[in-house]
Design an enzyme around this catalytic site. Structure first.
Site, PDB file in Angstrom:
ATOM      1  N   VAL A  60       0.874  -1.176   0.000  1.00  0.00           N
ATOM      2  CA  VAL A  60       0.000   0.000   0.000  1.00  0.00           C
ATOM      3  C   VAL A  60       0.910   1.224   0.000  1.00  0.00           C
ATOM      4  O   VAL A  60       1.713   1.401   0.922  1.00  0.00           O
ATOM      5  CB  VAL A  60      -0.908   0.028   1.243  1.00  0.00           C
ATOM      6  CG1 VAL A  60      -1.881   1.204   1.152  1.00  0.00           C
ATOM      7  CG2 VAL A  60      -1.670  -1.293   1.405  1.00  0.00           C
ATOM      8  N   HIS A 117      10.210   5.890  -1.979  1.00  0.00           N
ATOM      9  CA  HIS A 117       8.749   5.902  -2.090  1.00  0.00           C
ATOM     10  C   HIS A 117       8.216   4.870  -1.095  1.00  0.00           C
ATOM     11  O   HIS A 117       8.189   3.670  -1.385  1.00  0.00           O
ATOM     12  CB  HIS A 117       8.331   5.590  -3.533  1.00  0.00           C
ATOM     13  CG  HIS A 117       6.931   6.000  -3.847  1.00  0.00           C
ATOM     14  ND1 HIS A 117       6.586   6.659  -5.010  1.00  0.00           N
ATOM     15  CD2 HIS A 117       5.789   5.857  -3.139  1.00  0.00           C
ATOM     16  CE1 HIS A 117       5.271   6.902  -5.013  1.00  0.00           C
ATOM     17  NE2 HIS A 117       4.777   6.416  -3.882  1.00  0.00           N
ATOM     18  N   GLY A 118       7.843   5.345   0.075  1.00  0.00           N
ATOM     19  CA  GLY A 118       7.460   4.461   1.172  1.00  0.00           C
ATOM     20  C   GLY A 118       6.238   3.631   0.856  1.00  0.00           C
ATOM     21  O   GLY A 118       5.396   4.036   0.050  1.00  0.00           O
ATOM     22  N   HIS A 119       6.130   2.452   1.491  1.00  0.00           N
ATOM     23  CA  HIS A 119       4.977   1.582   1.277  1.00  0.00           C
ATOM     24  C   HIS A 119       4.825   0.624   2.440  1.00  0.00           C
ATOM     25  O   HIS A 119       5.796   0.209   3.062  1.00  0.00           O
ATOM     26  CB  HIS A 119       5.123   0.810  -0.040  1.00  0.00           C
ATOM     27  CG  HIS A 119       6.473   0.179  -0.231  1.00  0.00           C
ATOM     28  ND1 HIS A 119       7.568   0.882  -0.709  1.00  0.00           N
ATOM     29  CD2 HIS A 119       6.913  -1.071   0.018  1.00  0.00           C
ATOM     30  CE1 HIS A 119       8.615   0.075  -0.758  1.00  0.00           C
ATOM     31  NE2 HIS A 119       8.249  -1.114  -0.306  1.00  0.00           N
ATOM     32  N   LEU A 120       3.568   0.295   2.715  1.00  0.00           N
ATOM     33  CA  LEU A 120       3.210  -0.659   3.767  1.00  0.00           C
ATOM     34  C   LEU A 120       3.112  -2.054   3.159  1.00  0.00           C
ATOM     35  O   LEU A 120       2.405  -2.244   2.170  1.00  0.00           O
ATOM     36  CB  LEU A 120       1.858  -0.243   4.373  1.00  0.00           C
ATOM     37  CG  LEU A 120       1.164  -1.254   5.292  1.00  0.00           C
ATOM     38  CD1 LEU A 120       1.958  -1.468   6.575  1.00  0.00           C
ATOM     39  CD2 LEU A 120      -0.253  -0.762   5.619  1.00  0.00           C
TER      40      LEU A 120
END
Ligand code: ZN
Length: 156
Positions: A60, A117-120
Site C-alpha cells: 500500500v 517511495h514508502g509503502h506498507l
C-alpha cells in the site's frame, strides 16, 4: 533466496531495464494489469509485490513520491491505514491465511528495496510457512500466478 515457478520473472527483468525511475510512480500512472494494481484510492493505492514473500503479498503506497512512514500527512496516513485493513480483509476472503505481517521498511539497511517511495507491506502467513521450504531448500514456492492473484484481489 530463489523462487520456483516464476513465469513473470523473465518478463520483469526485461522490462526493469527499460523502466527508469520509481516503480511506484510508474504504477500510479500506469496500467492496472501491467503493474499489478489491485485498488486505487484518493491518496494511496494497492498493488501486488512482484517479488512476493507469499501469495497475495500486497503493498500500500501513497501516490506522493519521496515520503515514507514518518512523513505521511494526516490524510495519507489515514488512507494507507484504511487500505491496509481492506487489503487484509480481501486476502482473508480470497486466501483464508492463518495470519498476517504488516510493516514498513525505512532505510536501505532495514531492507527497503525502494527507499524513496514508502509503502506498507501486507503479507499473508500460513502455519508452517517459515519452517519447511524456505529453511529446507532456500526456495519459496509461489503457487499462484500474479496476474490471477491481482484479478481475484481486485474483485474482493
Ligand atoms: Zn515514486
Amino acid at each position: 533466496m530463489e523462487r520456483l515457478w516464476a513465469p513473470w520473472r523473465l518478463e520483469y527483468v526485461q522490462s526493469a531495464d527499460e523502466l527508469e525511475g520509481c516503480v511506484f510512480c510508474a504504477a500510479a500512472a500506469g496500467d492496472d494489469d501491467e503493474f499489478l494494481v489491485v485498488h486505487r484510492g484518493e491518496r494511496a493505492f494497492v498493488l501486488l509485490n512482484r517479488f512476493p514473500y507469499s501469495s497475495g503479498h500486497l503493498l500500500v503506497a501513497p501516490y506522493r513520491h519521496g515520503v515514507n512512514f514518518p512523513e505521511l500527512d494526516e490524510a495519507e496516513a489515514a488512507e494507507v491505514h484504511r487500505l491496509g485493513a481492506q487489503g487484509l480483509a480481501a486476502l482473508a476472503a480470497v486466501y483464508g491465511p492463518d495470519g498476517f505481517n504488516l510493516g514498513w521498511n525505512v532505510g536501505r539497511v532495514a531492507g527497503a528495496g525502494i527507499v524513496d517511495h514508502g509503502h506498507l507491506h501486507v503479507v499473508p502467513r500460513w502455519s508452517g510457512d517459515t519452517n519447511f521450504m524456505p529453511v529446507l531448500a532456500d526456495v519459496r514456492v509461489i503457487p499462484e500466478h500474479l496476474a490471477e492473484s491481482r484479478r481475484r484481489l481486485a474483485a474482493a
